[in-house]
Design a protein around this motif. Structure first.
Motif, short mmCIF file in Angstrom:
data_model
loop_
_atom_site.label_atom_id
_atom_site.label_comp_id
_atom_site.label_asym_id
_atom_site.label_seq_id
_atom_site.Cartn_x
_atom_site.Cartn_y
_atom_site.Cartn_z
N ALA A 490 39.35 12.14 -24.23
CA ALA A 490 38.07 12.38 -24.54
C ALA A 490 37.56 11.28 -24.72
O ALA A 490 36.12 11.05 -24.23
CB ALA A 490 38.05 13.21 -25.69
N THR A 505 36.26 16.78 -32.02
CA THR A 505 36.89 17.59 -33.03
C THR A 505 38.06 18.19 -32.89
O THR A 505 38.24 18.74 -31.56
CB THR A 505 35.77 18.73 -33.02
N VAL A 518 42.58 22.89 -30.34
CA VAL A 518 41.65 22.82 -29.60
C VAL A 518 41.18 21.46 -29.98
O VAL A 518 40.98 20.71 -30.79
CB VAL A 518 40.52 23.57 -30.14
N GLU A 520 37.63 18.87 -28.76
CA GLU A 520 36.51 19.31 -28.24
C GLU A 520 35.74 17.94 -28.53
O GLU A 520 35.65 17.43 -29.58
CB GLU A 520 35.78 20.32 -28.73
N ASP A 521 34.83 17.56 -27.32
CA ASP A 521 34.14 16.56 -27.61
C ASP A 521 32.72 16.78 -27.01
O ASP A 521 32.43 17.59 -26.24
CB ASP A 521 34.64 15.06 -26.82
N ASP A 522 31.65 15.71 -27.27
CA ASP A 522 30.44 16.18 -26.75
C ASP A 522 29.93 14.90 -25.82
O ASP A 522 28.83 14.53 -25.71
CB ASP A 522 29.34 16.11 -27.84
N GLU A 572 37.28 23.92 -20.52
CA GLU A 572 35.86 24.55 -20.59
C GLU A 572 34.67 23.10 -20.41
O GLU A 572 34.94 22.33 -21.49
CB GLU A 572 35.52 25.39 -21.49
N SER A 573 33.85 23.22 -19.41
CA SER A 573 33.07 22.12 -19.65
C SER A 573 31.72 22.54 -18.89
O SER A 573 31.63 23.36 -17.86
CB SER A 573 33.71 20.84 -19.06
N GLY A 578 29.83 17.86 -22.75
CA GLY A 578 31.25 17.73 -23.35
C GLY A 578 32.20 18.55 -22.56
O GLY A 578 31.88 19.16 -21.71
N LYS A 580 35.89 20.79 -23.28
CA LYS A 580 36.60 21.57 -24.74
C LYS A 580 38.08 21.87 -23.80
O LYS A 580 38.10 22.51 -22.89
CB LYS A 580 36.04 22.85 -24.92
N VAL A 582 41.81 23.43 -24.59
CA VAL A 582 42.22 24.59 -25.48
C VAL A 582 43.91 24.70 -25.00
O VAL A 582 44.23 24.60 -24.04
CB VAL A 582 41.97 25.87 -25.25
#
Length: 601
Positions: A490, A505, A518, A520-522, A572-573, A578, A580, A582
């Motif tokens: 990330a 996160t 999970v 997750e980045d932006d 997922e993107s 960002g 995600k 999982v």
């Protein structure tokens, strides 16, 4: 026997079962059928033999009745009655008139009878006698034997004729003649006084001719016997007769019995004459009667043996033909036991054996695949650990980290240097301990915190890292070095390539009996083409990605190899929104013994 039968090969079981189902019923049925047939045939033959003897006895009785009527002729001649009543001295000569009358009477007897009559005797109660013997002149000095058996029978027969069995008489010339005789007691019509006896001697050849007209078998024996069992006359003049072969009674009647003669079973038929009280006996060996049935039996047995033999040969052929695929399957299974998984069962038919062969092929394929996966798991797990270690401690990261430490050491020379140095030491220690198969989730998160502490010092305020904390899940067991590569990915591919600061996160929870982590980045995210390419690589590529530095592929393959295809990473993107990641893992709360855990919801 049951245990022995259970342990036999299937082909032998089929052969034994077919033998029992074919041979045993046919043998029992054939035995009872032939026994019943033989008994019925023997009964029919016995009935036929009895009917033949009855007809033979009737013919003899007809002949004997004609002879019996001759014994009544003295009553037709008053002179003969007077002669028998007269008192005579032994050897007293006859008058010419008496000789004439007696010769006339005897001539009438011979004329009314046939040439079979060979002698006539008259005996008076007062001593008179007149005896005509074959080839002899008349004799007047004969006297009755008071102890003769026939005379005793005549005395109790109340004037009925007595038939005397075959005996010998001797002419005056010394010639011996075998004869049977008919004797009758003569009484006066007026007073009932006993006058004397008349005895007619008959040649038995006539009865022999009557017997010769009847054939019961090639080994027959046919006789006439009196009430004491003595033979009167027999066919062919042979006398292989045993008196013990049948009982002799005064009222024997008729019937068929079984007896033994010279150790051989005989069928004996008998009919007693109501006139002579003689018994006509027919003896035939049972083997003689049954020779045709034995021929039939032997023919049936030969045909049955051939048929059963052919049936058993066909049974053996079919049993081995049916079980041949099973024997081939057993050989293939033994090869599998020795570790040879490059075998395949040729499925040629879709019966039970065909379905079993298909299942065997599927099983071998699965075993081969599982063996490969197990081997791949062991080898690639080692490669994964080395690749993960190499990807984490790469020269660029060490260079930047050491550069930061050097810069702070020159400018500040205080706590920050100590902090980065300590965290770096923890990172190196945790990475080098990656030979462990499982670690606690808390240890893995502490490793990520140390890593992010260094990265936040490196990027200053550009990275905002948030970690949700759930004390209840920190004891879950996971494989090591699976979260930090995703966080690093990330930073390197999401936030570092973007402009300004970024946020990462990290959260985790149990959902549907699965542990979901999970990250997750932006950051800059991915296009749909890039996302599809990454997903395809995760799904189909079996490389670990250690050499290319692709942390996502590395982590996904390690999870799949360790836990199975149903676990791993999902992405997922959207562009500039960002990424995600999982991570799905089984919930393991207890350290596994052999590369497996006990899952709990």
């Amino acid at each position: 026997m049951i245990g022995w039968f259970k342990n036999q090969e299937l082909a032998r079981k089929l052969i034994l079962i077919n033998f029992i189902l074919i041979v045993l019923p046919l043998s029992i049925m054939g035995y009872f059928a032939f026994t019943r047939f033989a008994a019925t045939l023997e009964q029919k033959v016995g009935d036929y033999q009895l009917q033949t003897l009855k007809q033979l006895t009737l013919n003899i009785d007809t002949y004997m009745a004609e002879l019996d009527r001759l014994t009544l002729m003295p009553y037709q001649y008053e002179q003969i009655i007077a002669f028998l009543e007269s008192k005579r001295m032994i050897g007293q000569a006859l008058t010419l008139e008496e000789i004439k009358q007696l010769n006339s009477f005897v001539s009438q007897v011979f004329l009314n009878g046939r040439i079979d009559i060979v002698g006539v005797s008259l005996f008076g109660e007062s001593g008179a006698s007149y005896v005509v013997l074959p080839e002899s002149q008349y004799v007047t000095n004969y006297r009755l034997d008071e102890n003769a058996e026939w005379l005793k029978n005549e005395q109790v027969s109340n004037g009925q004729s007595t038939f005397i069995a075959t005996h010998n008489i001797q002419s005056t010339s010394g010639t011996i003649y075998p004869v049977f005789s008919i004797a009758r007691e003569l009484r006066s019509f007026d007073t009932g006084k006993k006058l004397g006896y008349i005895v007619i001697d008959v040649d038995p050849s006539v009865i022999h001719k009557i017997l010769s007209q009847v054939t019961l078998g090639s080994r027959e024996a046919l006789y006439l016997t009196d009430q004491s069992g003595e033979i009167v006359v027999g066919k062919d003049r042979s006398e292989p007769f045993e008196r013990t072969i049948m009982p002799f009674e005064s009222n024997l009647g008729e019937g068929v019995i079984h007896s033994k003669l010279s150790g051989e079973k005989q069928l004996v038929s008998y009919v007693q004459s109501s006139i002579t009280k003689w018994t006509t006996v027919g003896i035939v060996p049972v083997s003689e009667l049954m020779k045709d049935s034995l021929l039939i039996r032997n023919s049936i047995m030969l045909f049955g043996i051939i048929s059963v033999g052919l049936a058993m040969l066909m049974s053996v052929f079919l049993a081995f033909r049916i079980t041949e695929p099973l024997r081939s399957l057993i050989k293939l299974m033994r090869k599998v036991e020795r570790g040879d998984l490059l075998v395949s069962f040729p499925v040629k038919q879709w019966d039970e054996v065909g379905h079993l062969g298909k299942a065997f092929n599927t099983m071998v394929s699965k075993l081969s695949e599982l063996g490969y996966l197990l081997y791949e798991t062991e080898i690639r797990e080692k490669d994964a650990q080395i690749a993960a270690l190499q990807s984490k401690i790469n020269p660029h990261f060490l260079y930047n980290t050491l550069g930061s430490i050097s810069m702070y050491a020159e400018v500040e020379g205080n706590q920050e240097v100590v902090t980065m140095t300590n965290n770096l030491s923890k990172l190196l220690r945790y990475s080098l301990s990656g030979q462990k198969e499982h670690v606690n989730l808390g240890d893995e998160l502490n490793h990520v915190r140390g890593y992010m502490t260094i990265q936040k010092m490196r990027y200053e305020d550009r990275i905002d890292f948030q970690l949700e904390n759930d004390e209840a899940l920190l004891a879950c067991r996971v494989i090591p070095l699976i979260i930090q590569p995703i966080v690093e990915n990330a930073i390197n591919h999401g936030i570092d390539k973007g402009v300004g600061s970024g946020k990462i996160t990290l959260s985790y929870k149990i959902e549907d009996a699965l542990l979901r982590i999970v990250i997750e980045d932006d950051g800059i995210g991915m296009t749909q083409e890039q996302l599809g390419a990454i997903r395809r690589r995760l799904m189909f590529t079996k490389d670990l990605g250690g050499k290319s530095g692709n942390g996502l592929l590395n982590v996904h393959r390690r999870i799949v190899l360790h836990y199975g295809e149903s676990y791993g990473l999902m992405l997922e993107s959207m562009p500039y929104q960002g990424l995600k990641v999982v991570m799905t893992l089984p919930v393991v709360l207890k350290k596994p013994d052999i590369e497996e855990g006990i899952a709990h919801a």
